[in-house]
Design a protein around this motif. Structure first.
Motif, PDB file in Angstrom:
ATOM      1  N   GLU A  49      57.773  58.283  48.366  1.00  0.00           N
ATOM      2  CA  GLU A  49      56.549  58.062  49.132  1.00  0.00           C
ATOM      3  C   GLU A  49      56.026  56.641  48.967  1.00  0.00           C
ATOM      4  O   GLU A  49      55.093  56.237  49.628  1.00  0.00           O
ATOM      5  CB  GLU A  49      55.468  59.048  48.682  1.00  0.00           C
ATOM      6  CG  GLU A  49      55.704  60.417  49.260  1.00  0.00           C
ATOM      7  CD  GLU A  49      54.490  61.310  49.130  1.00  0.00           C
ATOM      8  OE1 GLU A  49      53.412  60.790  48.803  1.00  0.00           O
ATOM      9  OE2 GLU A  49      54.654  62.507  49.353  1.00  0.00           O
ATOM     10  N   THR A  93      51.901  49.540  45.117  1.00  0.00           N
ATOM     11  CA  THR A  93      51.838  50.613  46.108  1.00  0.00           C
ATOM     12  C   THR A  93      50.677  51.543  45.839  1.00  0.00           C
ATOM     13  O   THR A  93      50.418  52.452  46.607  1.00  0.00           O
ATOM     14  CB  THR A  93      53.123  51.452  46.078  1.00  0.00           C
ATOM     15  OG1 THR A  93      53.279  51.989  44.756  1.00  0.00           O
ATOM     16  CG2 THR A  93      54.345  50.595  46.398  1.00  0.00           C
ATOM     17  N   ARG A 150      52.433  49.489  51.399  1.00  0.00           N
ATOM     18  CA  ARG A 150      53.641  50.303  51.519  1.00  0.00           C
ATOM     19  C   ARG A 150      54.327  49.988  52.843  1.00  0.00           C
ATOM     20  O   ARG A 150      53.658  49.660  53.815  1.00  0.00           O
ATOM     21  CB  ARG A 150      53.320  51.801  51.441  1.00  0.00           C
ATOM     22  CG  ARG A 150      52.805  52.191  50.073  1.00  0.00           C
ATOM     23  CD  ARG A 150      52.638  53.690  49.913  1.00  0.00           C
ATOM     24  NE  ARG A 150      51.865  53.952  48.704  1.00  0.00           N
ATOM     25  CZ  ARG A 150      51.493  55.154  48.296  1.00  0.00           C
ATOM     26  NH1 ARG A 150      51.850  56.217  49.000  1.00  0.00           N
ATOM     27  NH2 ARG A 150      50.792  55.312  47.197  1.00  0.00           N
ATOM     28  N   ASP A 193      55.149  51.161  55.528  1.00  0.00           N
ATOM     29  CA  ASP A 193      54.949  52.150  56.581  1.00  0.00           C
ATOM     30  C   ASP A 193      54.091  51.485  57.639  1.00  0.00           C
ATOM     31  O   ASP A 193      53.066  50.915  57.309  1.00  0.00           O
ATOM     32  CB  ASP A 193      54.131  53.352  56.068  1.00  0.00           C
ATOM     33  CG  ASP A 193      54.934  54.250  55.158  1.00  0.00           C
ATOM     34  OD1 ASP A 193      56.142  54.370  55.409  1.00  0.00           O
ATOM     35  OD2 ASP A 193      54.345  54.820  54.225  1.00  0.00           O
ATOM     36  N   ASP A 194      54.509  51.595  58.867  1.00  0.00           N
ATOM     37  CA  ASP A 194      53.683  51.034  59.924  1.00  0.00           C
ATOM     38  C   ASP A 194      53.858  51.892  61.165  1.00  0.00           C
ATOM     39  O   ASP A 194      54.830  51.751  61.896  1.00  0.00           O
ATOM     40  CB  ASP A 194      54.101  49.577  60.207  1.00  0.00           C
ATOM     41  CG  ASP A 194      53.072  48.852  61.054  1.00  0.00           C
ATOM     42  OD1 ASP A 194      51.994  49.426  61.306  1.00  0.00           O
ATOM     43  OD2 ASP A 194      53.350  47.717  61.478  1.00  0.00           O
ATOM     44  N   THR A 245      49.612  56.275  62.157  1.00  0.00           N
ATOM     45  CA  THR A 245      48.673  56.718  61.125  1.00  0.00           C
ATOM     46  C   THR A 245      48.824  55.964  59.810  1.00  0.00           C
ATOM     47  O   THR A 245      48.145  56.284  58.848  1.00  0.00           O
ATOM     48  CB  THR A 245      48.833  58.231  60.852  1.00  0.00           C
ATOM     49  OG1 THR A 245      50.203  58.466  60.492  1.00  0.00           O
ATOM     50  CG2 THR A 245      48.494  59.058  62.073  1.00  0.00           C
ATOM     51  N   HIS A 246      49.738  55.006  59.760  1.00  0.00           N
ATOM     52  CA  HIS A 246      49.929  54.239  58.529  1.00  0.00           C
ATOM     53  C   HIS A 246      49.809  52.749  58.783  1.00  0.00           C
ATOM     54  O   HIS A 246      50.302  52.253  59.782  1.00  0.00           O
ATOM     55  CB  HIS A 246      51.308  54.525  57.923  1.00  0.00           C
ATOM     56  CG  HIS A 246      51.467  55.931  57.449  1.00  0.00           C
ATOM     57  ND1 HIS A 246      51.963  56.913  58.251  1.00  0.00           N
ATOM     58  CD2 HIS A 246      51.173  56.499  56.270  1.00  0.00           C
ATOM     59  CE1 HIS A 246      51.983  58.059  57.576  1.00  0.00           C
ATOM     60  NE2 HIS A 246      51.511  57.839  56.365  1.00  0.00           N
ATOM     61  N   SER A 247      49.197  52.102  57.824  1.00  0.00           N
ATOM     62  CA  SER A 247      49.078  50.656  57.892  1.00  0.00           C
ATOM     63  C   SER A 247      49.811  50.101  56.669  1.00  0.00           C
ATOM     64  O   SER A 247      49.691  50.662  55.584  1.00  0.00           O
ATOM     65  CB  SER A 247      47.587  50.308  57.842  1.00  0.00           C
ATOM     66  OG  SER A 247      47.431  48.957  57.556  1.00  0.00           O
ATOM     67  N   ARG A 300      40.998  56.219  54.603  1.00  0.00           N
ATOM     68  CA  ARG A 300      40.853  57.584  55.083  1.00  0.00           C
ATOM     69  C   ARG A 300      39.408  58.063  54.922  1.00  0.00           C
ATOM     70  O   ARG A 300      38.832  58.664  55.821  1.00  0.00           O
ATOM     71  CB  ARG A 300      41.801  58.503  54.312  1.00  0.00           C
ATOM     72  CG  ARG A 300      41.664  59.947  54.700  1.00  0.00           C
ATOM     73  CD  ARG A 300      42.814  60.792  54.165  1.00  0.00           C
ATOM     74  NE  ARG A 300      42.506  62.206  54.231  1.00  0.00           N
ATOM     75  CZ  ARG A 300      42.521  62.929  55.334  1.00  0.00           C
ATOM     76  NH1 ARG A 300      42.847  62.353  56.475  1.00  0.00           N
ATOM     77  NH2 ARG A 300      42.208  64.210  55.315  1.00  0.00           N
TER      78      ARG A 300
END
Lengths: 362, 826
Positions: free
Chosen positions: A164, A185, A212, A214-215, A218-220, A337
């Motif tokens: 993750e 992270t 992290r 992730d793009d 819902t992820h930045s 969030r």
């Protein structure tokens, strides 16, 4: 040198002024006009002033008496002037008080303040609560050693628990191992850093940027977390539940229900996740229809809000604490969030676009 | 992990409904993320019987079919190639029925013939992937025309999508989840024996004499018919690396017919997200989903040399995997080899050459335990994550090898109508030894903050499969079950007790937090105060990504001595910022593009710089940008310029420091305007700069107009505040001040600041302040000069000033203006 005519002139002058001044002053309609008229009598070139300049020419036996009369007249003029002026002021004030209003819809003239970013705003709100409970604030580097981000937190080497944490590594450093360099992270690195340099009791919260790979919608790739932990003798899971329940109720609503369920993070055990009743449909109010239609909690009335647990003994061992002597709890949350939930922000990308049309909403 | 509730009920029969089970396992750490009901969307679809079958009058590929749905006959046009003979049963959608994909079936003309209804394929009903032909009901199925499809084919199920945490490999199969459900609902649900193959044979010479074997028969239920051993090559298994492969077992099934799987198997795999290939491959997948233990089938006759060797790859060794890709290995990859070379990447994927094919007859079934780290490293290196590697890297149950082999051999023999050997090779290179863990009830109570009965803890731990070894008053010692690699120390058992009881059972308490000695570092409060000051002064806070491209840095003329990412998401975000300027002005550029007339932004964040230490240096900076017009009162707007920036910086610093800052010409960064920028200092220390951005840089950044930019070095500013200390109060002056004005014509090259300072110094300490109150250029002022008017406030704190003293001081002031600045006093 007395001049007999002077007395006559003087007396005539007084008579004339006395007969005229009052009407003249009262006829004035505003302050400048009043002052002009007044000046005609008592100004430097005024009639009364001129008369007074004749004083030396008056015979000595009359001078005193005439002087007194002139001064009395001057006093009367002043009194009338004051009365008329008061009247003018009063009328002007009455006119303002009874006349048309100011256009209060015109813009204000004082410069406006700006706004804090919603991430800062939520950070302030969260810190205010936790600091009031006795937590100190700490800070650490965003570029970290692998060992502080993973090894010392009990992540076993080559373990799927790191899946993750899709990690950005720094070029030029060691490609792997405890001394490889990466963008942290998680803010849990603060646990390692603070425990390594301080002795219990420790109650610390630490907000900050984490990264992290992730793009998507819902992820930045960069986002903000807040880590909190408490280490002392005899810290219990019951206290973890107490602190987080109180925290969430103060942050969101005193009525929210809070639910703890088992989960796994390598650096805590027992580990858990915390759900709270949905703050969008206000699930605690029991309006089933509203909850069923809620798109945020998808109708189940709960939302995941943070991760937590009792600090794993392996973390204590790694920082040189005796796990038999100390226990502690830790919790972590995504500030993005929380901000999105609390402020109803529909899309995480808005947080990093820096569009003033968005920033001015908070 | 997709989980069939039906299957769970078969493995662990309990009363609770799906929602209750989902809730309990979620609370215990197996988070159910979604529940999907199967068979519910087939309402109105029925079994029907084919009555007549005839070619379509106009279209070659179509068939006219009359079907009976239990109530009436319908004439249907069907495009499938496999319409059965009259008497065959099919699945029928009457007119008006809505298919799972939302399509409503209406009577319609096809090639001039009215078709009333539709004969359906698996895919149309979303119960399988087959879209080639219509679904034909099995001869053994007793369904009658008119029966609901979901009932007739036994399609009712719920599929739970469980988000498993990586510590629970035991729940990567239905057996493990059923066991967990059993523990939570107080019912013992240990795996049961497999049905057992119908025909078996003694392996005998099929295994080489030195091979250790295990008897599969005890794991089978039911009777089987012994048959003669087939003539098979004699197999041996050899483990060359026992650390990486502690155990390797192999079962043998002979005489199978590879073909399609029965519907129940295809349906189950389909619901659980797997493709269906052939009975043998489907069987291995079903075993994987049942036991959570990956197995692999080799075509025995394609294993060269009749042997299996588990060894590390030689660097550069290659093999084509099942997906057809040629893979190259390193000396860190574990391979399964035959007598000549690799046939599978251990625990990750089989090789193309030895895979099960349509003509495969004899199958060697592999079931092994591989070291998790080894599998993970290989899987990562190859970029190949499979259902198999996913389980091995989390840790399968090493002790389950014989039972899994027995189940697999039984199922493959049954589906392929073959015979299974009654024994299997079971090579153990490194025996499993259970971990023994001590559990102190008092410690559990202390950590959880609630007392728990010792008996309750013991009952929970034993239900989970722990074996009690020893029990004293204060502790007991247990052995963790082989399927729970995550249980290794006391706290693991405490968590088990807590989660099985439920975290809800733990009370809540609010701790008394003892204050720590050091508290919150002052600088963090200071940073917070700076943000508040910036907002109060009228700025909006921006938050930019900390990474960008080197080109952006170059374009902005800031340092390109960057900390670079080794694995960026894109070139655009490959370098850590060395300055906040490109990011913040970027926001201004976008705002101007949106038509914003006034941009006032700040950012307070870190920049990153290579250093001699192992970690880069991180500096915290406050950056400010102003672009466009400063709004005045109703139409009084005018473009931002240097003085707005200066005023803003003064306001912010004044608020946090309580002291006026100084602005002097000096060396500013290259991206700033060389003539319209200043150094900001406080108490004679440089803390930042302010000014207008260099017009060429502004153009490169696509900014319009004059753009004001400032930076304050937070660390430097903090040092100054520490030095300045807390503001101290003074008594108010007792004696009156006297003010005198002095106006002068002076050349532009002299700054107002230096003149004011000189005038103040010239007063012999009598000037309390020197304040510029008028500035004029233009008419009647010679070119290159300007008129400045200062108000000097004189005060003697000890006495009332006499005119004479003021005159004397003021004369000195004028003299300095004339002498030092060649000013013409007006």
């Amino acid at each position: 040198m007395a001049e007999p005519d002077a007395v006559q002139t003087f007396e005539d002058g007084l008579t004339k002024i006395r007969g005229a001044y009052e009407q003249a002053l009262r006829d004035a309609t505003d302050e400048p006009e009043l002052r002009l008229v007044n000046g005609r009598y008592v100004g430097p070139q005024g009639e009364l002033t001129k008369l007074l300049k004749l004083m030396p020419k008056l015979p000595g036996d009359r001078r005193r008496e005439l002087g007194q009369r002139a001064n009395a007249l001057k006093q009367e003029i002043q009194t009338t002037f004051d009365v008329v002026l008061d009247g003018i002021h009063r009328r002007a004030r009455d006119a303002e008080l009874t006349g048309p209003s100011l256009d209060v819809t015109l813009p204000g003239r004082w410069p406006m303040p700006g706004r804090l970013h919603p991430i800062t705003r939520i950070r302030n709100e969260v810190l205010e609560i936790l600091v009031s409970l006795g937590f100190d604030v700490a800070d650490g580097p965003e570029i970290e050693l692998y060992e502080n981000c993973f090894d010392k937190l009990g992540f076993p080497p080559d373990h799927p628990a790191t899946d993750e944490h899709d990690t950005f590594f720094i070029e030029g450093g060691k490609p792997s191992g405890p001394h490889s360099v990466l963008l942290r992270t998680q803010t849990s690195t603060i646990q390692v850093r603070e425990m390594s340099r301080r002795e219990p009791p420790l109650a610390i919260v630490s907000p900050g940027a984490v990264y992290r790979r992730d793009d998507d919608a819902t992820h930045s790739p960069m986002f903000f977390q807040l880590e909190g932990f408490l280490v002392d003798t005899d810290v219990t899971f019951a206290e973890l539940k107490g602190v987080l329940t109180l925290f969430l109720r103060r942050l969101f609503d005193e009525h929210v229900a809070v639910r703890f369920r088992a989960s796994y993070f390598p650096f805590v055990e027992p580990g858990g996740e915390v759900d709270m009743s949905c703050v969008f449909c206000r699930a605690w109010e029991g309006d089933k229809e509203r909850t069923t239609a809620c798109r945020v909690c998808k109708g189940n009335g709960w939302m995941e809000i943070l991760g937590c647990g009792m600090i794993h003994p392996v973390v204590f061992e790694n920082v040189g604490y005796d796990p038999e002597k100390y226990t502690g709890f830790a919790f972590g949350m995504g500030l993005d969030r929380i901000a999105m939930l609390k402020y109803g922000i529909p899309n995480i990308k808005l947080l990093y676009d820096n569009d003033v049309r968005f920033l001015s909403q908070f | 992990m997709l989980t069939s509730f039906r299957w769970l009920q078969e493995l662990c029969p309990i009363e609770a409904d799906v929602r209750e089970v989902a809730h309990r396992i979620t609370q215990a750490g197996l988070e159910v993320e979604a529940i999907e009901e199967k068979g519910a969307n087939l309402s109105g679809l029925v079994v029907a019987e084919v009555r007549t079958r005839a070619p379509h009058p106009k279209r070659d590929k179509l068939t006219l079919v009359t079907v009976f749905d239990g109530e009436a006959e319908h004439e249907v046009v069907c495009g499938a190639p496999n319409v059965p003979e009259p008497g065959g049963r099919i699945l029928f959608a009457r007119p008006g029925t809505i298919l799972p994909n939302g399509l409503r079936i209406e009577p319609r003309k096809i090639g001039g013939v009215e078709s009333s209804g539709m004969i359906c394929s698996e895919a149309e009903l979303e119960v399988g992937a087959d879209a080639e032909g219509i679904f034909i009901v099995d001869a053994e199925n007793e369904a009658l025309p008119g029966d609901e499809v979901a009932d007739a084919l036994d399609l009712h199920d719920f599929i739970l999508d469980i988000g498993l945490t990586p510590n629970r490999p035991d729940c990567l199969g239905h057996v493990g989840i059923a066991r967990e459900v059993g523990v939570l609902f107080g019912k013992r649900c240990e795996p049961r024996r497999a049905a057992g193959p119908r025909r078996t044979f003694a392996a005998g010479a099929s295994f080489q004499a030195d091979q250790p074997t295990t008897d599969l028969v005890p794991s089978w239920d039911g009777e089987s018919e012994p048959v003669d051993a087939p003539a098979l090559p004699s197999i041996s298994i050899e483990i060359a690396d026992g650390d990486r492969c502690p155990r390797y077992g192999a079962a043998l099934v002979s005489g199978v017919r590879v073909g399609p799987s029965p519907f129940w198997l295809r349906y189950r795999l389909h619901n659980l997200g797997l493709r269906t290939l052939s009975n043998v491959v489907d069987a291995t997948n079903l075993i994987l989903l049942e036991w959570g233990h990956p197995i692999h089938g080799f075509d025995l006759n394609r294993l060269r040399g009749s042997k299996v060797v588990v060894r590390l790859a030689r660097k550069g060794e290659t093999m084509a995997t099942l997906d057809g890709i040629q893979r190259t290995f390193t000396a860190d990859d574990l391979l399964i080899c035959d007598g000549e070379g690799p046939v599978a990447v251990a625990g990750v994927m089989g090789g193309a050459d030895s895979e099960i094919r349509d003509d495969t007859k004899d199958i060697l079934i592999e079931c092994a335990y591989f070291a998790p780290r080894s599998i993970r490293r290989t899987s990562r290196r190859l970029g190949l994550q499979t259902d198999s590697s996913h389980r091995f890297e989390r840790g399968v149950d090493p002790e389950a090898v014989p039972r899994v082999l027995a189940s697999a051999a039984s199922l493959i023999a049954e589906l392929g109508e073959g015979a299974s050997a009654t024994t299997a090779i079971d090579r153990v290179a490194m025996a499993y030894s259970p971990k023994s863990i001590s559990f102190r009830p008092a410690r559990a109570a202390g950590l959880l903050g609630t007392p728990i009965e010792t008996e309750e803890s013991q009952r929970i731990l034993e239900a989970l499969g722990c074996r009690l070894i020893e029990k004293t008053d204060s502790a007991f010692t247990l052995e963790a079950p082989s399927w729970r690699p995550d249980l290794g120390r006391e706290v693991d058992l405490i968590e088990e007790v807590a989660r099985v009881r439920g975290y809800d059972e733990i009370p809540t308490a609010v701790p008394r937090v003892r204050p720590s000695e050091s508290g919150t570092p002052e600088v963090l409060r200071f940073i917070s105060a700076l943000r508040t000051a910036a907002v109060t002064a009228g700025l909006y806070e921006a938050v930019n990504y900390a990474f960008l491209s080197v080109e952006e840095l170059q374009k902005a003329r800031v340092s390109t001595d960057v900390v670079a990412l080794a694995n960026p998401l894109s070139e655009d975000r490959s370098a850590m910022r060395t300055s906040l300027m490109p990011g913040l002005t970027g926001a201004a550029t976008r705002a101007q593009r949106h038509g914003a007339t006034e941009v006032r932004l700040f950012e307070l964040a870190r920049t990153f710089h290579p250093s001699d230490d192992i970690l880069p240096r991180e500096d915290t900076t406050l950056a400010i940008v102003l672009a466009g017009d400063r709004s005045g009162w109703i139409g009084g707007d005018r473009p931002f310029d240097f003085y707005d920036g200066r005023g803003l910086v003064e306001a912010i610093l004044d608020r946090v420091i309580g002291q006026r800052s100084d602005f002097t010409p000096g060396e500013v960064p290259e991206f700033m305007h060389p003539k319209r920028s200043a150094i900001v200092s406080l108490a004679a220390r440089e803390v930042g700069f302010v000014g207008e951005i260099h017009p060429d840089v502004g153009d490169a950044l696509e900014l319009h107009g004059r753009v004001v930019y400032a930076e304050i070095d937070v660390a430097a500013l903090h040092v100054v505040t520490e030095e300045l200390g807390t503001p101290q109060g003074h008594a108010l002056p007792k004696f009156p001040a006297v003010t005198r004005d002095i106006a002068m014509l002076v050349r532009e090259e002299f700054t107002a600041g230096e003149i004011a300072t000189a005038l103040s110094e010239a007063s012999g300490g009598l000037a309390e302040s020197v304040h510029l109150f008028d500035l004029y250029r233009g008419d009647q002022i010679p070119e290159g000069q300007r008129s400045l008017a200062f108000r000097v406030t004189y005060r003697d704190p000890e006495s009332t000033l006499t005119d004479k003293r003021v005159d004397k001081a003021h004369a000195k002031v004028a003299e300095v203006a004339r002498d030092r600045f060649q000013a013409t006093i007006r």
